[in-house]
Design a protein around this motif. Structure first.
Motif, PDB file in Angstrom:
ATOM      1  N   TRP A   1       0.886  -1.174   0.000  1.00  0.00           N
ATOM      2  CA  TRP A   1       0.000   0.000   0.000  1.00  0.00           C
ATOM      3  C   TRP A   1       0.916   1.214   0.000  1.00  0.00           C
TER       4      TRP A   1
ATOM      5  N   GLY B   1      -3.025   0.175  -3.732  1.00  0.00           N
ATOM      6  CA  GLY B   1      -2.617  -1.126  -3.233  1.00  0.00           C
ATOM      7  C   GLY B   1      -2.322  -2.061  -4.386  1.00  0.00           C
TER       8      GLY B   1
ATOM      9  N   ARG C   1      -5.940   1.691   3.892  1.00  0.00           N
ATOM     10  CA  ARG C   1      -5.011   0.578   3.758  1.00  0.00           C
ATOM     11  C   ARG C   1      -5.606  -0.716   4.304  1.00  0.00           C
TER      12      ARG C   1
END
Length: 657
Positions: free
Chosen positions: A581, A592, A641
């Motif tokens: 990420w 990502g 994330r």
């Protein structure tokens, strides 16, 4: 010497007479209707629309454009269309004045090719008579010859007997119509000789079809193919002789007998949609539209002349119906093989590996010819067997779907409702590597074609205009999921792909094969066949790779994701997954990336240059599978994330190897 009966002309003569009398309708606005509520596309509108698109895409100074001009010449004459006819004549006049300077292997192109000779013969274009006559004289006197006396390419190697079926297209129709116009039996006789002799040399005795080439891989050696467009070139050379060679010509029975054998053999290999495949004998190769169009043109002429049983008329119409899904409402044409002359060693596989291109310059002439012939036969409408434009970019619906596009002949890009990717081919090999590029999307509808079009207009796809952008600058690194052979701590990647083959390009998913042959690995000769698949509702594409070598050895493969100095990575040995990420920049936020490998093959993790790798041990010549993909912060699915990492973990638990 036999006498040529110049009174034996096609039905187009009547069209010219009516045109000269001023009793014909104008061209009308080009438009290809998409079938709705039972609507049937008009054959005449298809011709006009595809021709207009061809004028945008096909250079008229090269042979594919010259073929298209022949098609529109026949159409303009038979349709009594004064506007289109005068426009076409004006285009041919530019060949005579130097406004168009043809490039190619044959002197016949210097006058505009067989279409100019055809209109001159009909008496429709007195302004073309001199340039066609002078060109024919130079052609017969100066074109390069084989030992048999056949005309061949000016680039054929001296001292060889190199010949290829494309030659017949450039020679016979031009000399037929030039000879009929001038009353010159020598020209007509040579047109007949060229076709009969080339068919004799290149005929495949098993199939009755044609091989493309002789002596390109060694003296007297024929290519192994039954290539679609190669057979189409043969069809185009043969059909005008069938239609317009005078009945009095002593070799006409030979031409008719050859045509009946050849077209019957071709009809035996039509697929269920009435079309032909790239390698005509192999239905697993892709449908190829240029060969299909040329073969349909020839079959139509055979039916018109009563030289094929009328039962084949349904097969002719079936082919027209089958072509419609490959023709867009803007005249675009899909699934056309790129330029192809005895590729590789001339094997069937070499031909099958030759890529098809969207709106390739070979695409337009064959479609114009096929549908012009249909109109000539009184077929004014065609009921499509699938939605017209189904396989084209032009008519891609804005509903969520999977989609693949080929751009510039050097990119393959693919997308679904969540994400898009791209790889590069040999034409840009000096500029970029074989990694997988990411195009991040925040919409669920297709964007690839739109972004390519905007880029061509100077509005680059690196800028987010509300749908996403290409901001993933991998350069010569691995990008998102490209492999390399791992030797002594160093990755050895292939160069850009050498060829590809489409397997599936449908709303619910895409699949295609990439072939990598240009590869430098210490002590090992290796190639790769890589099947890529992408369905809907996922951010991961599936890879099934086979590394082909001359011995069955164990290899370590490094599958990489490119990072840019600030990535937060997760390396999970148990699930054999690697994810990252990373914040790209202030404008584009974070992206990502991930690779999911088969735990049974897992061999560790590594870092090299700007790439993070997961290592797997595989066997040469045995397929292995992995998944790779990306997710964008600005999409609806991965705002943080933790969302990406949760997704990767969940997918690792359910993907199948």
């Amino acid at each position: 010497m036999h006498k040529i009966m110049l009174s034996t002309k096609s039905r187009a003569s009547l069209a010219i007479a009516l045109f000269m009398a001023g009793s014909l309708p104008g061209m009308g606005a080009p438009h290809l209707p998409v079938a709705a509520n039972g609507e049937k596309p008009s054959t005449r509108n298809i011709v006009r629309t595809v021709y207009r698109k061809g004028l945008e895409k096909a250079d008229l100074d090269k042979y594919p454009g010259i073929l298209m001009l022949h098609g529109i010449s026949e159409f303009a004459a038979q349709e009594n269309d004064p506007g289109l006819l005068q426009e076409t004549i004006g285009t041919f006049e530019r060949f005579g004045t130097g406004g168009i300077a043809p490039k190619g292997n044959f002197i016949s192109y210097e006058s505009g090719g067989s279409g100019a000779a055809y209109l001159s013969w009909l008496g429709a274009a007195p302004s073309l008579d001199r340039q066609v006559k002078d060109c024919a004289s130079r052609f017969l006197a100066h074109q390069k010859r084989t030992p048999e006396g056949l005309m061949t390419s000016k680039h054929a190697k001296d001292g060889t007997d190199q010949i290829f079926i494309d030659v017949a297209f450039a020679v016979s129709p031009f000399l037929l119509y030039s000879g009929l116009k001038e009353g010159n039996p020598e020209y007509v006789d040579f047109a007949v000789f060229e076709v009969l002799e080339i068919f004799r040399i290149l005929e495949d005795r098993q199939t009755g079809l044609l091989h493309q080439a002789r002596s390109f891989t060694g003296p007297g050696i024929l290519s192994e193919d039954n290539w679609s467009r190669g057979n189409g070139w043969g069809a185009f050379a043969l059909a005008p002789l069938v239609r317009d060679l005078p009945e009095s010509h002593p070799r006409r029975p030979e031409i008719v007998a050859l045509a009946q054998r050849f077209f019957t053999a071709a009809l035996a290999l039509q697929n269920a949609d009435g079309l032909w495949h790239q390698e005509m004998t192999d239905p697993t190769s892709y449908v190829e539209t240029s060969g299909s169009g040329l073969l349909l043109y020839g079959i139509g002429i055979m039916l018109e002349k009563g030289l094929l049983d009328d039962k084949y008329r349904d097969r002719f119409v079936l082919g027209l119906q089958g072509l419609l899904p490959y023709i867009g409402s803007d005249g675009s044409v899909s699934h056309t093989c790129s330029g192809c002359l005895n590729p590789g060693r001339g094997t069937k596989q070499d031909y099958k590996d030759r890529a098809w291109i969207y709106n390739d310059h070979h695409a337009f002439g064959p479609v114009v010819l096929a549908f012009a012939q249909a109109a000539r036969m009184g077929i004014s409408e065609v009921a499509p067997n699938r939605r017209p434009g189904l396989y084209t970019i032009a008519d891609s619906p804005q509903a969520p779907r999977a989609y693949m596009v080929h751009a510039r002949g050097s990119d393959i890009a693919w997308e679904n409702d969540r994400i898009a990717f791209r790889v590069f081919g040999p034409s840009v090999r000096d500029k970029i590597g074989s990694g997988v590029d990411v195009w991040a999307k925040k919409v669920d509808h297709p964007v690839l074609d739109k972004w390519y079009r905007l880029n061509a207009e100077g509005k680059d796809y690196h800028t987010d205009r509300g749908e996403g952008a290409d901001f993933y600058d991998m350069g010569r690194l691995r990008g998102c999921g490209a492999p390399a052979i791992w030797v002594d701590g160093v990755p050895y990647p292939a160069q850009t792909f050498d060829s590809f083959k489409e397997v599936k390009n449908q709303d619910d998913g895409i699949a295609f094969e990439l072939h990598y042959r240009t590869w430098d690995v210490p002590g090992l000769a290796v190639t790769e066949k890589r099947l890529i698949e992408l369905g809907m509702g996922t951010n991961l594409y599936k890879v099934t790779s086979t590394l082909e070598a001359d011995r069955d050895i164990e290899l370590t493969v490094a599958i990489g994701i490119t990072t840019f100095g600030g990535a937060e990575t997760v390396k999970d040995r148990a699930s054999a997954s690697l994810s990252a990420w990373e914040r790209m920049d202030a404008a584009n936020g974070s992206l990502g990336t991930a690779v999911l490998a088969d735990p049974r093959h897992f061999a560790g993790f590594a870092t090299h240059g700007g790439d993070e790798f997961i290592l797997v041990r595989v066997k040469a010549n045995v397929p292995f599978t992995y998944y790779a993909g990306a997710g964008w912060e600005k999409s609806a699915h991965f705002p943080e994330r933790k969302d990406w990492e949760r997704y990767v973990k969940a997918e690792s638990a359910k993907v199948e190897f």
